[in-house]
Design a protein around this motif. Structure first.
Motif, PDB file in Angstrom:
ATOM      1  N   ALA A 166      -4.821  -6.567   5.494  1.00 10.87           N
ATOM      2  CA  ALA A 166      -5.229  -6.470   6.898  1.00 10.87           C
ATOM      3  C   ALA A 166      -4.485  -7.488   7.745  1.00 10.87           C
ATOM      4  O   ALA A 166      -4.026  -7.189   8.862  1.00 10.87           O
ATOM      5  CB  ALA A 166      -6.741  -6.670   7.026  1.00 10.87           C
ATOM      6  N   THR A 186      -7.749  -0.873   6.062  1.00 13.08           N
ATOM      7  CA  THR A 186      -8.316  -1.928   5.210  1.00 13.08           C
ATOM      8  C   THR A 186      -9.697  -2.344   5.694  1.00 13.08           C
ATOM      9  O   THR A 186     -10.578  -2.638   4.885  1.00 13.08           O
ATOM     10  CB  THR A 186      -7.385  -3.152   5.176  1.00 13.08           C
ATOM     11  OG1 THR A 186      -7.079  -3.551   6.518  1.00 13.08           O
ATOM     12  CG2 THR A 186      -6.100  -2.833   4.454  1.00 13.08           C
ATOM     13  N   LEU A 194      -7.454  -7.036   0.146  1.00 13.54           N
ATOM     14  CA  LEU A 194      -7.653  -6.275   1.384  1.00 13.54           C
ATOM     15  C   LEU A 194      -7.557  -7.175   2.609  1.00 13.54           C
ATOM     16  O   LEU A 194      -6.993  -6.781   3.649  1.00 13.54           O
ATOM     17  CB  LEU A 194      -9.009  -5.565   1.346  1.00 13.54           C
ATOM     18  CG  LEU A 194      -9.113  -4.364   0.394  1.00 13.54           C
ATOM     19  CD1 LEU A 194     -10.568  -3.934   0.236  1.00 13.54           C
ATOM     20  CD2 LEU A 194      -8.264  -3.204   0.896  1.00 13.54           C
TER      21      LEU A 194
END
Length: 524
Positions: free
Chosen positions: A129, A155, A125
């Protein structure tokens, strides 16, 4: 999405275009592999995914340097039919995003162990991002920018709720998600108005059409229908500003930040307050400097008023906080106000201040939250300011680091924070001299007064560490090698920029000149 657009139009990939997004491709591949590693590796080897992700970030950073060094004489580069633009602005901000992501992963390894949440999807994640952030740095089209923004935002919604067994984390994520969705709608509405008036989603074309529309409005008869374009442009500007005010946690759209920062995992809070903020300012600069550049006389006072309110609200709210994460949240709000001064200035000094202060801010905030994480032990949260009582006796090195981080956040001379704020304020004064308007000087004076006020709550940390009257916890601190390395990197960054800033100033001058002077006509 961009690759699909390219494929559908030409039937094949353009290798030159693919080279432009090589760092993003590397991060995307590494993130997907990290997800697979979570399934394959046993829980005890979860940290392997973290180190693998750091290697991926290093590879992305190397590809970014190669992209710049191989094309430094031919910048800017445009690809994907004008949707992506690689220039000094993109190079600088992508570098900041990668540094922020690497530090966020480094300080998270120990924290996730203590929380029992050492999972590979966390690092995936973070990388997704960061991919969204990097497309925000190089995006040059409203569609590309919005998709990148949503990739980053979605995210973060998940990351804020990552410790799903803790109710504060779930509550913070829900507030963040609801308000974030609302702000995205406002932002998209502003983008749709710009598209309706200009007939394009390319930032350069929008800027040219906005300038042409304003010229027609000025020369038109008051009864002419074209005069109605001005209210539409103003409404679009306000909607875009409001949507982006939420992303940077500026007043009056700051209400989500304290709850989200407090409830989120501390490592996520650190990344949210640095990488996300830097990405949002990159988006702000692209849209307002390029697409809305001809309207600077309208949006500069708006940003100035919001900056003044953001600085004072953040500062005075931080004074009353006992929780260190909420205090740093309000500190982040006030720093968003200082960074807005760079957008108001929109000149060489302001751009240098924006780049240097964002880089230093990443080091300052990551370092401060890293110290907070080091206090976290099983059965001890360590989130309150008073939890640092006696840290100077128990861990003098950590206390000294925290003191430097806090003094740099305040802007003490000799630290990186001072250099950044100096250029932000000087850029504002230069703009006042250029435009011959006194309100720039008043705004700079207001910022200086509040910088002095901010030392009160930053020094609170130093007071409790060195002069606290409570008995310090006897349990020793346990730092992972990654956390220790991250703290050292943050400290070096702050000290080097504070003592010898000239190389960073030169890089900012070369790679990030006033954007209005670097725009080119985009392909149609």
């Amino acid at each position: 999405m961009l690759l699909l657009l390219q494929t559908s139009a030409t039937g094949a990939f353009n290798l030159n275009d693919l080279q432009m997004i090589a760092p993003e491709l590397i991060l995307s591949v590494i993130a997907c592999v990290a997800l697979v590693m979570e399934v394959i590796l046993p829980y005890k080897l979860g940290k392997v995914t973290a180190y693998f992700s750091l290697i991926g970030i290093a590879l992305a950073f190397a590809s970014l340097i190669l992209l710049w060094s191989g094309n430094r004489d031919s910048l800017p580069l445009t690809g994907f039919y004008g949707m992506i633009r690689i220039d000094g602005f993109a190079i600088v901000f992508k570098g900041i995003f990668l540094i922020s992501a690497a530090l966020a992963i480094a300080i998270a390894t120990r924290y996730l162990d203590i929380e029992g949440e050492q999972h590979g999807e966390y690092y995936a994640l973070i990388l997704f991002a960061t991919t969204g952030m990097m497309f925000l740095g190089s995006g040059y089209d409203l569609i590309a920018l919005y998709i990148a923004l949503e990739l980053m935002a979605v995210t973060f919604y998940v990351l804020v709720a990552f410790t799903k067994r803790q109710k504060p984390s779930n509550e913070a994520a829900m507030k963040y998600f609801l308000l974030g969705a609302f702000s995205s709608g406002i932002l998209l509405y502003g983008m749709s108005l710009l598209y309706g008036v200009t007939g394009s989603t390319n930032l350069d074309v929008i800027g040219q059409e906005v300038g042409r529309a304003l010229d027609l409005v000025k020369s038109a008869d008051p009864t002419d229908a074209i005069v109605g374009l001005r209210p539409l442009l103003l409404l679009g500007m306000i909607a875009l500003g409001a949507g982006l005010f939420f992303k940077i946690a500026a007043v009056p759209f700051h209400m989500w930040a304290p709850d989200a920062y407090e409830g989120a995992p501390t490592s996520v809070t650190a990344f949210l307050s640095t990488g996300s903020k830097a990405a949002s300012f990159a988006l702000y600069a692209r849209i307002f400097f390029v697409a809305l550049g001809p309207m600077q006389i309208e949006w500069a006072p708006l940003l100035g008023i919001v900056a003044a309110l953001t600085i004072v609200v953040g500062n005075y709210a931080a004074i009353t906080q006992e929780n260190s994460k909420r205090l740093l949240a309000y500190s982040s709000i006030s720093n968003a106000g200082y960074l807005l001064l760079a957008l108001v200035a929109n000149n060489a000094y302001g751009n240098i201040g924006l780049v240097i202060y964002l880089l230093v801010y990443v080091c300052m905030n990551m370092g401060a939250f890293g110290i907070v994480i080091s206090l976290r032990r099983r059965g001890i949260i360590g989130d309150n300011v008073d939890d640092m009582t006696g840290l100077a006796q128990k861990a003098p090195g950590m206390a000294a680091m925290m003191g430097i981080f806090m003094l740099s956040l305040g802007g003490l001379p000799g630290t990186g924070g001072f250099i950044g704020k100096y250029f932000l304020l000087w850029g504002l004064l230069q703009r006042g001299e250029t435009d011959h308007k006194s309100w720039y000087y008043w705004l700079a004076s207001w910022a200086v007064i509040n910088i002095v006020v901010s030392f009160y709550y930053y020094i609170r940390f130093i007071k409790v560490m060195y002069l606290g009257d409570r008995v310090a916890d006897e349990r020793s601190l346990s730092l992972s090698p990654a956390l220790r390395s991250a703290l050292i990197v943050c400290l070096i960054g702050i000290v080097v920029i504070g003592v010898y800033p000239q190389p960073f100033i030169a890089i900012a001058q070369k790679l990030f000149p006033p954007i209005a002077a670097t725009t080119t006509v985009a392909p149609k």
